[in-house]
Structures are given as C-alpha cells and as structure tokens.
Design a protein around this motif. Structure first.
Motif, PDB file in Angstrom:
ATOM      1  N   MET A   1     -13.476  -7.268  -3.625  1.00  0.00           N
ATOM      2  CA  MET A   1     -12.625  -7.140  -3.601  1.00  0.00           C
ATOM      3  C   MET A   1     -11.398  -7.367  -2.499  1.00  0.00           C
ATOM      4  SD  MET A   1     -10.284  -3.916  -5.017  1.00  0.00           S
ATOM      5  CE  MET A   1     -10.103  -3.098  -3.439  1.00  0.00           C
ATOM      6  N   ALA A   2     -11.543  -7.678  -1.283  1.00  0.00           N
ATOM      7  CA  ALA A   2     -10.960  -7.306   0.373  1.00  0.00           C
ATOM      8  C   ALA A   2     -10.509  -8.707  -0.179  1.00  0.00           C
ATOM      9  CB  ALA A   2     -12.075  -7.724   1.268  1.00  0.00           C
ATOM     10  N   ASP A   3     -10.770  -9.575  -0.390  1.00  0.00           N
ATOM     11  CA  ASP A   3     -10.137 -11.367   0.150  1.00  0.00           C
ATOM     12  C   ASP A   3      -9.256 -11.253  -1.753  1.00  0.00           C
ATOM     13  OD1 ASP A   3     -11.558 -11.497   1.695  1.00  0.00           O
ATOM     14  OD2 ASP A   3     -13.185 -12.402   0.620  1.00  0.00           O
ATOM     15  N   LEU A   4      -9.580 -10.743  -2.602  1.00  0.00           N
ATOM     16  CA  LEU A   4      -8.246 -11.073  -4.009  1.00  0.00           C
ATOM     17  C   LEU A   4      -6.812 -10.171  -3.704  1.00  0.00           C
ATOM     18  CD1 LEU A   4     -10.480  -8.807  -6.581  1.00  0.00           C
ATOM     19  CD2 LEU A   4     -10.644 -11.728  -5.675  1.00  0.00           C
ATOM     20  N   PRO A   5      -6.399 -11.558  -3.797  1.00  0.00           N
ATOM     21  CA  PRO A   5      -4.498 -11.436  -4.335  1.00  0.00           C
ATOM     22  C   PRO A   5      -4.146 -10.255  -4.872  1.00  0.00           C
ATOM     23  CG  PRO A   5      -5.096 -13.283  -4.843  1.00  0.00           C
ATOM     24  CD  PRO A   5      -6.561 -12.248  -5.128  1.00  0.00           C
ATOM     25  N   LEU A   6      -3.134  -9.064  -4.616  1.00  0.00           N
ATOM     26  CA  LEU A   6      -2.768  -7.722  -5.700  1.00  0.00           C
ATOM     27  C   LEU A   6      -1.352  -8.512  -6.267  1.00  0.00           C
ATOM     28  CD1 LEU A   6      -2.187  -4.624  -5.899  1.00  0.00           C
ATOM     29  CD2 LEU A   6      -0.595  -4.418  -4.107  1.00  0.00           C
ATOM     30  N   VAL A   7      -1.418  -8.472  -7.211  1.00  0.00           N
ATOM     31  CA  VAL A   7      -0.392  -8.820  -8.215  1.00  0.00           C
ATOM     32  C   VAL A   7      -0.338  -6.802  -8.627  1.00  0.00           C
ATOM     33  CG1 VAL A   7       0.429  -9.218 -10.692  1.00  0.00           C
ATOM     34  CG2 VAL A   7      -2.028 -10.351  -9.500  1.00  0.00           C
ATOM     35  N   LEU A   8       1.037  -6.729  -8.177  1.00  0.00           N
ATOM     36  CA  LEU A   8       1.985  -6.013  -9.752  1.00  0.00           C
ATOM     37  C   LEU A   8       3.087  -5.602 -10.224  1.00  0.00           C
ATOM     38  CD1 LEU A   8       2.406  -3.898  -5.317  1.00  0.00           C
ATOM     39  CD2 LEU A   8       0.790  -3.460  -6.907  1.00  0.00           C
ATOM     40  N   THR A  30      -2.718  -8.730   2.054  1.00  0.00           N
ATOM     41  CA  THR A  30      -3.131 -10.068   1.161  1.00  0.00           C
ATOM     42  C   THR A  30      -2.150 -10.360   0.738  1.00  0.00           C
ATOM     43  OG1 THR A  30      -4.872  -9.512  -0.798  1.00  0.00           O
ATOM     44  CG2 THR A  30      -3.107  -7.973  -0.788  1.00  0.00           C
ATOM     45  N   ARG A  31      -2.540 -11.580  -0.321  1.00  0.00           N
ATOM     46  CA  ARG A  31      -1.285 -12.248  -1.134  1.00  0.00           C
ATOM     47  C   ARG A  31      -0.632 -10.875  -2.089  1.00  0.00           C
ATOM     48  NH1 ARG A  31      -1.867 -16.923  -4.372  1.00  0.00           N
ATOM     49  NH2 ARG A  31       0.038 -18.187  -5.143  1.00  0.00           N
ATOM     50  N   VAL A  32       0.425 -10.929  -2.414  1.00  0.00           N
ATOM     51  CA  VAL A  32       1.370 -10.046  -2.815  1.00  0.00           C
ATOM     52  C   VAL A  32       2.237 -10.672  -3.682  1.00  0.00           C
ATOM     53  CG1 VAL A  32       2.934  -8.078  -3.643  1.00  0.00           C
ATOM     54  CG2 VAL A  32       1.590  -8.536  -1.345  1.00  0.00           C
ATOM     55  N   ILE A  33       1.941 -10.606  -5.165  1.00  0.00           N
ATOM     56  CA  ILE A  33       3.050 -11.201  -6.594  1.00  0.00           C
ATOM     57  C   ILE A  33       3.380 -10.000  -7.282  1.00  0.00           C
ATOM     58  CG2 ILE A  33       2.170 -12.679  -8.663  1.00  0.00           C
ATOM     59  CD1 ILE A  33      -0.827 -13.660  -6.859  1.00  0.00           C
ATOM     60  N   THR A  34       4.323 -10.397  -7.112  1.00  0.00           N
ATOM     61  CA  THR A  34       4.913  -9.106  -8.517  1.00  0.00           C
ATOM     62  C   THR A  34       6.838  -9.904  -9.134  1.00  0.00           C
ATOM     63  OG1 THR A  34       7.191  -9.231  -6.665  1.00  0.00           O
ATOM     64  CG2 THR A  34       5.536  -7.348  -6.756  1.00  0.00           C
ATOM     65  N   LEU A  78      -5.068  -5.715  -9.737  1.00  0.00           N
ATOM     66  CA  LEU A  78      -4.086  -5.640 -10.753  1.00  0.00           C
ATOM     67  C   LEU A  78      -3.671  -4.371 -10.769  1.00  0.00           C
ATOM     68  CD1 LEU A  78      -2.053  -7.415 -13.044  1.00  0.00           C
ATOM     69  CD2 LEU A  78      -3.706  -6.774 -14.298  1.00  0.00           C
ATOM     70  N   GLY A  79      -2.240  -3.751 -10.977  1.00  0.00           N
ATOM     71  CA  GLY A  79      -1.624  -2.940 -10.451  1.00  0.00           C
ATOM     72  C   GLY A  79      -0.115  -2.511 -11.409  1.00  0.00           C
ATOM     73  N   GLY A  80       0.397  -1.602 -11.236  1.00  0.00           N
ATOM     74  CA  GLY A  80       1.254  -1.323 -11.592  1.00  0.00           C
ATOM     75  C   GLY A  80       2.071   0.259 -11.796  1.00  0.00           C
ATOM     76  N   CYS A  81       3.055   0.301 -11.955  1.00  0.00           N
ATOM     77  CA  CYS A  81       3.766   1.840 -12.194  1.00  0.00           C
ATOM     78  C   CYS A  81       4.524   1.686 -13.046  1.00  0.00           C
ATOM     79  CB  CYS A  81       5.222   1.756 -11.089  1.00  0.00           C
ATOM     80  SG  CYS A  81       6.653   3.321 -11.202  1.00  0.00           S
ATOM     81  N   SER A  82       3.880   3.317 -14.069  1.00  0.00           N
ATOM     82  CA  SER A  82       4.587   3.869 -15.226  1.00  0.00           C
ATOM     83  C   SER A  82       4.183   2.657 -16.272  1.00  0.00           C
ATOM     84  CB  SER A  82       6.578   3.679 -15.042  1.00  0.00           C
ATOM     85  OG  SER A  82       6.847   4.433 -16.330  1.00  0.00           O
ATOM     86  N   MET A  83       5.474   1.931 -16.946  1.00  0.00           N
ATOM     87  CA  MET A  83       5.574   0.589 -17.863  1.00  0.00           C
ATOM     88  C   MET A  83       4.679  -0.381 -17.111  1.00  0.00           C
ATOM     89  SD  MET A  83       7.746  -2.080 -20.565  1.00  0.00           S
ATOM     90  CE  MET A  83       7.445  -2.846 -20.791  1.00  0.00           C
ATOM     91  N   GLY A  84       4.921  -0.583 -15.845  1.00  0.00           N
ATOM     92  CA  GLY A  84       3.918  -1.580 -15.319  1.00  0.00           C
ATOM     93  C   GLY A  84       1.965  -1.123 -15.494  1.00  0.00           C
TER      94      GLY A  84
END
Length: 253
Positions: A1-8, A30-34, A78-84
């Motif tokens: 997981m340490a090398d994985l990008p973060l999608v929010l 890390t790389r962040v994608i929103t 993969l992450g999200g807030c509320s509906m996300g």
C-alpha cells in the motif's frame, strides 16, 4: 500500500474543490487524485445528460474504475467523504481488486431509512423545479458544519455555500436519487481485507461517531480517528488534522 496513489471522492452536495486544503500536504506523501463525480463540479454526465436509467451509485463506481483505467492505475488507496464514502463502498463491491486501502471520512455503511429516502427524493424534485441556489445551502449548512466551525471559521461556511450554489440541479437530483437507492454496505466492509482508516468529526450529526465505530468494528484492519470540534465536513473544517492523520496512517515507503 505504501506506493499506491490516493484517490479521494468528494461529499454531496460539493465537488472536488472540497479537498483543496488537504491536497498539498498529502501530495508530499503520495500522488493524490480528486475527481469530480458525474453531474457535479466540472464533470458532465457520461452521455451528456441525466437521462437514461434509474440513478445508481453502481454507475458512478464504473466511472471511478474507468478513471483508474485511463490513468493506468491497477490499484489505489480509495477514500471518500460522506457520499464519496458511499461511492467508495460501491467501487469496493464492483472491483475489489482495484482497492489496496480505504479512507472512509464522515460516512456510514447503512442504507437510508424510509424517512431519509423520502427526503432525498423530495430534494431531488425541488432541485429540478427550482434550481439549487440559496435554499439548498440554507437547509444543509447547519448539518454539514459544526457549531464551532460556523462560529470560529466563517470563511469555511462561505466556501461551502459557494460550492453548493455552484452545482448543477441535474447533478444534485441524480446524486440524491442514487444515494436513496444505495444498499447496506456492512457485508462489503466486512470482506474488505485491506488496511482502512475511518475518520469522523466529533460533532458529525449526519454520520455520527457511532456509525464510524460500527464501520471500524466490521473492517478486518481498521484504525478509527475522531477529529475534535469538527462536524460532517472534516476535510474543510480541520484540513491540517485530516491530512496529518492520513499521512500518519499511510505506511512508510
């Protein structure tokens, strides 16, 4: 997981701009994608309209998987807030092999009650007939932000109002109907054998700490963190705390 990008994935009724304050500190790790979700922010509906089929988060989940394909990302955190968060769980159902970790922020696993579902459908109809400017922010702001935030950070309340007022009525209506139709995701989380971080605002009344604790209890490998003084939109109310908590949880590379 340490090398994985973060999608929010953002909350309703906002767009990806809600992550602006956490993007810079998280990008140092890390790389962040929103992305904007369909019909929200700058994202159109895939067919150019809201027509065609009953709104479903399963369709929005396919949008996320298609984005990962375009970016040539086999797995992400993969992450999200509320509906996300609801959408994150839908992606987990649709393509669990693409998810190497979870960040669930101010969200919950349960489906809507009958009352909540009826309210969502009413809001969808009103958005289509009246638009969203003014009334939707007035109705939602007391539930989205803690009293502490509204008193101490008026600029956050002003920003949330601006984000809500800028949304397309068709996107608001689609999102409400899709959320109203979502299933209970408890079993999905129980089967998610990946590291997970569950974040919740201390004063979140929409997805309260008890709901966060319930998710953490069923996830096989979860850390639960509460953000003091915050409500339902912790990435906007306490961005430094949220970014620091995610960074601390992320394994060292």
């Amino acid at each position: 997981m340490a090398d994985l990008p973060l999608v929010l994935l953002h909350a309703y009724p906002l767009d990806a701009r809600m992550w602006n304050a956490v993007r810079v500190p998280l990008s140092a790790r890390t790389r962040v994608i929103t992305p904007d979700q369909r019909g929200m922010g700058r994202s159109p509906f895939p067919d150019g309209s809201a027509a065609g089929g009953e709104p479903s988060l399963d369709d929005a989940a396919r949008d996320v998987v298609a984005l990962l394909d375009r970016l040539e990302l086999d797995r992400v955190v993969l992450g999200g807030c509320s509906m996300g968060g609801y959408l994150t769980m839908a992606v987990l159902r649709a393509a669990p092999e693409r998810v190497g970790g979870l960040v669930l922020v101010d969200t919950k696993a349960g489906a809507d009650t009958d009352e909540a579902r009826a309210n969502r459908l009413s809001v969808a109809e009103r958005a289509e007939t009246e638009g969203v400017a003014g009334w939707l922010a007035d109705a939602m702001l007391p539930n989205l932000l803690s009293e502490h935030t509204r008193e101490q950070q008026p600029e956050v309340e002003a920003l949330v109002r601006e984000l809500i007022d800028s949304q397309q009525p068709s996107g608001i209506a689609w999102a409400q109907r899709a959320m109203a139709a979502r299933p209970d995701s408890t079993a999905t989380l129980r089967a998610a054998d990946v590291p997970a971080l569950v974040l919740v605002g201390e004063h979140d009344g929409l997805a309260p700490p008890d709901a966060a604790r319930a998710m953490a209890d069923v996830l096989p490998d979860a850390r639960l963190e509460t953000i003091p003084d915050a409500g339902h939109l912790t990435p906007l109310e306490a961005p430094d705390a949220v970014a620091a908590t995610i960074t601390d949880w992320y394994p060292a590379g």
